[in-house]
Motif scaffolding. Structure first.
Motif, mmCIF file in Angstrom:
data_model
loop_
_atom_site.group_PDB
_atom_site.id
_atom_site.type_symbol
_atom_site.label_atom_id
_atom_site.label_comp_id
_atom_site.label_asym_id
_atom_site.label_seq_id
_atom_site.Cartn_x
_atom_site.Cartn_y
_atom_site.Cartn_z
ATOM 1 N N GLU A 1 -40.437 14.565 33.741
ATOM 2 C CA GLU A 1 -41.335 15.376 33.977
ATOM 3 C C GLU A 1 -41.843 15.534 32.447
ATOM 4 O O GLU A 1 -43.374 15.838 33.050
ATOM 5 C CB GLU A 1 -40.706 16.772 33.546
ATOM 6 N N ALA A 2 -42.071 14.836 32.057
ATOM 7 C CA ALA A 2 -43.121 14.722 30.502
ATOM 8 C C ALA A 2 -43.764 13.629 31.038
ATOM 9 O O ALA A 2 -45.061 13.567 30.323
ATOM 10 C CB ALA A 2 -42.113 13.858 28.987
ATOM 11 N N LEU A 3 -43.223 12.235 31.714
ATOM 12 C CA LEU A 3 -43.698 11.356 32.261
ATOM 13 C C LEU A 3 -44.937 12.106 33.551
ATOM 14 O O LEU A 3 -46.364 11.826 33.370
ATOM 15 C CB LEU A 3 -43.249 10.231 32.700
ATOM 16 N N VAL A 4 -44.333 13.435 34.108
ATOM 17 C CA VAL A 4 -45.572 13.524 35.102
ATOM 18 C C VAL A 4 -46.262 14.795 34.361
ATOM 19 O O VAL A 4 -47.544 14.194 34.748
ATOM 20 C CB VAL A 4 -44.639 14.073 36.269
ATOM 21 N N ALA A 5 -46.105 15.257 33.886
ATOM 22 C CA ALA A 5 -47.387 15.968 32.987
ATOM 23 C C ALA A 5 -48.128 14.784 31.824
ATOM 24 O O ALA A 5 -49.539 15.397 32.188
ATOM 25 C CB ALA A 5 -46.717 16.708 31.515
ATOM 26 N N LYS A 6 -47.513 13.807 30.919
ATOM 27 C CA LYS A 6 -48.814 12.639 30.758
ATOM 28 C C LYS A 6 -49.704 11.919 31.927
ATOM 29 O O LYS A 6 -51.510 12.124 31.615
ATOM 30 C CB LYS A 6 -47.875 11.825 30.510
ATOM 31 N N GLU A 7 -48.828 11.912 33.131
ATOM 32 C CA GLU A 7 -49.611 11.304 33.952
ATOM 33 C C GLU A 7 -51.474 12.448 34.828
ATOM 34 O O GLU A 7 -52.294 12.098 34.777
ATOM 35 C CB GLU A 7 -49.026 10.889 34.858
ATOM 36 N N ILE A 8 -50.778 13.980 34.490
ATOM 37 C CA ILE A 8 -51.596 15.045 35.590
ATOM 38 C C ILE A 8 -52.661 14.929 33.782
ATOM 39 O O ILE A 8 -54.032 14.899 34.593
ATOM 40 C CB ILE A 8 -50.907 16.162 35.315
ATOM 41 N N ARG A 9 -52.257 14.937 32.907
ATOM 42 C CA ARG A 9 -53.061 15.185 31.631
ATOM 43 C C ARG A 9 -54.437 13.858 31.614
ATOM 44 O O ARG A 9 -55.104 14.127 31.095
ATOM 45 C CB ARG A 9 -51.893 15.376 30.217
#
Length: 380
Positions: A15-23
């Motif tokens: 989840e944290a990796l996906v969130a980083k990508e979205i940001r």
């Protein structure tokens, strides 16, 4: 452009990796278990599908509400603005899941949601008969969790791990999304050597090359939302042209994949060519125990055999121990291994600098990280 509520779904632990990508795409987001929620316009739908390397798919949220009876599910579904998304010709199958909810019969929930949408659409499109559903596809999902119903439309189509380059695969191929995550969780930069000594069908080296040259992972495929009448083809064209401009095809890469099985090496080469990266990655047949190098500050990433099958464990653990001896003198190299064997460090002969829990499909694994010396700083 209209704003939509979007949900990128992800495997547990990513989840944290996906969130980083979205940001990094320019959107603020909230992280929950297995899903990352954010707001964006039509362009955000196209960009997310094209660029997210570690997400499973991108869903459009239509509504969320509490529902403990079928009546409640029907009325609240019917109250949502379905006509905003679904044209009169829309094909709209409904799938579902239910966890810890009073409405536990998934097939009943699907039927009720379908009926409610039809009623809403009949009123809007002034129809008395059934809809033909011969137009673009809108895959709707009703997901119940602790009596809260979440209604979404899938914007991706096939899962985002399907990049379109896999012409062949081994027995248990790692998902492209997880492979990208494993690369992104290392300290690798495109100017350093990267080696995968268990390359299988080549997924890790291929994902590394895509990252290294900043190539959008969805560049070679289509998405179901490209056929929706309210996202203009101009949006998709612009996002694709922008991705082409952002790709750094001049970046020189030193990426090697090896495997003990010569058939898999051939499959890896074919997959790399299909991805347009055939000239960038070197594949060779080799046992991990035979690895040698004079290069410095490289990164080794691997998804070795786990020894899950009966009788295989001893042989696999012996290989871990030989691998530990082979890598022992690579003090400037960083090593990252994903395995479900909880005794990996014992056999490898060294405790990891850091461990991270990840799921490879349904298998609970640990990502063992051994950090090498930092490269010297380049003087300006």
């Amino acid at each position: 452009m209209t704003k939509y509520e979007l949900i990128a779904t992800s495997a547990m632990g990513l989840e944290a990796l996906v969130a980083k990508e979205i940001r990094s795409l320019g959107y603020d987001c909230q992280v929950e278990n297995g899903r990352i929620t954010y707001q964006g316009d039509e362009r955000a739908i196209a960009k997310s599908n094209l660029w997210l390397r570690t997400a499973d798919r991108v869903r459009l949220k239509v509504g969320e509400f509490k529902a403990t009876t079928f009546d409640e599910l029907f009325e609240k579904t019917k109250a949502l603005p379905w006509e905003r998304f679904l044209p009169e010709s829309a094909e709209f199958p409904v799938s579902g899941k239910s966890v810890k909810s009073k409405l536990f019969s998934v097939s009943d929930c699907q039927a009720i949601v379908k009926k409610a949408i039809v009623e809403r659409m009949k009123k809007h499109y002034k129809k008395t008969s059934w809809f033909e559903e011969n137009g673009p596809l809108f895959k709707i999902e009703v997901a119940l969790h602790k009596d809260v119903a979440l209604l979404t439309i899938d914007t991706s189509g096939s899962g985002l791990h399907k990049r379109g380059y896999r012409v062949g695969q081994g027995e248990a191929p790692i998902k492209e999304t997880l492979a990208a995550a494993l690369i992104m969780l290392t300290n690798w930069t495109p100017d350093r050597p990267l080696v995968d000594p268990f390359c299988g069908s080549g997924t890790l080296p291929i994902e590394a090359a895509l990252i290294g040259q900043n190539i959008a992972p969805g560049f070679n495929r289509e998405f179901v939302s490209e056929n929706w009448n309210w996202i203009s083809s101009k949006v998709w064209d612009e996002v694709r042209i922008e991705a082409e401009d952002l790709a750094n095809y001049d970046q020189i890469l030193d990426i090697t994949g090896s495997d003990v099985d010569h058939r898999l090496v051939k499959i890896s080469e074919e997959n790399a060519f299909e991805a347009g990266l055939g000239d960038l990655i070197t594949f060779k047949q080799m046992r991990v125990q035979d690895f040698t190098t004079t290069k410095q500050y490289g990164v080794i990433v691997g998804n070795p055999p786990y020894g899950e099958r009966l009788g295989e464990k001893k042989a696999v653990q012996k290989m871990y121990s030989e691998m530990g001896q082979t890598f022992a003198n690579l003090d400037t190299w960083s090593i990252y291994m994903l395995t479900s064997d909880e005794e990996f460090e014992t056999h490898y002969g060294k405790p990891a600098t850091k461990k991270r829990k990840l799921f490879n499909g349904f298998i609970k694994t640990d990502y063992y990280q051994y950090w090498g010396k930092r490269p010297p700083r380049v003087k300006e």
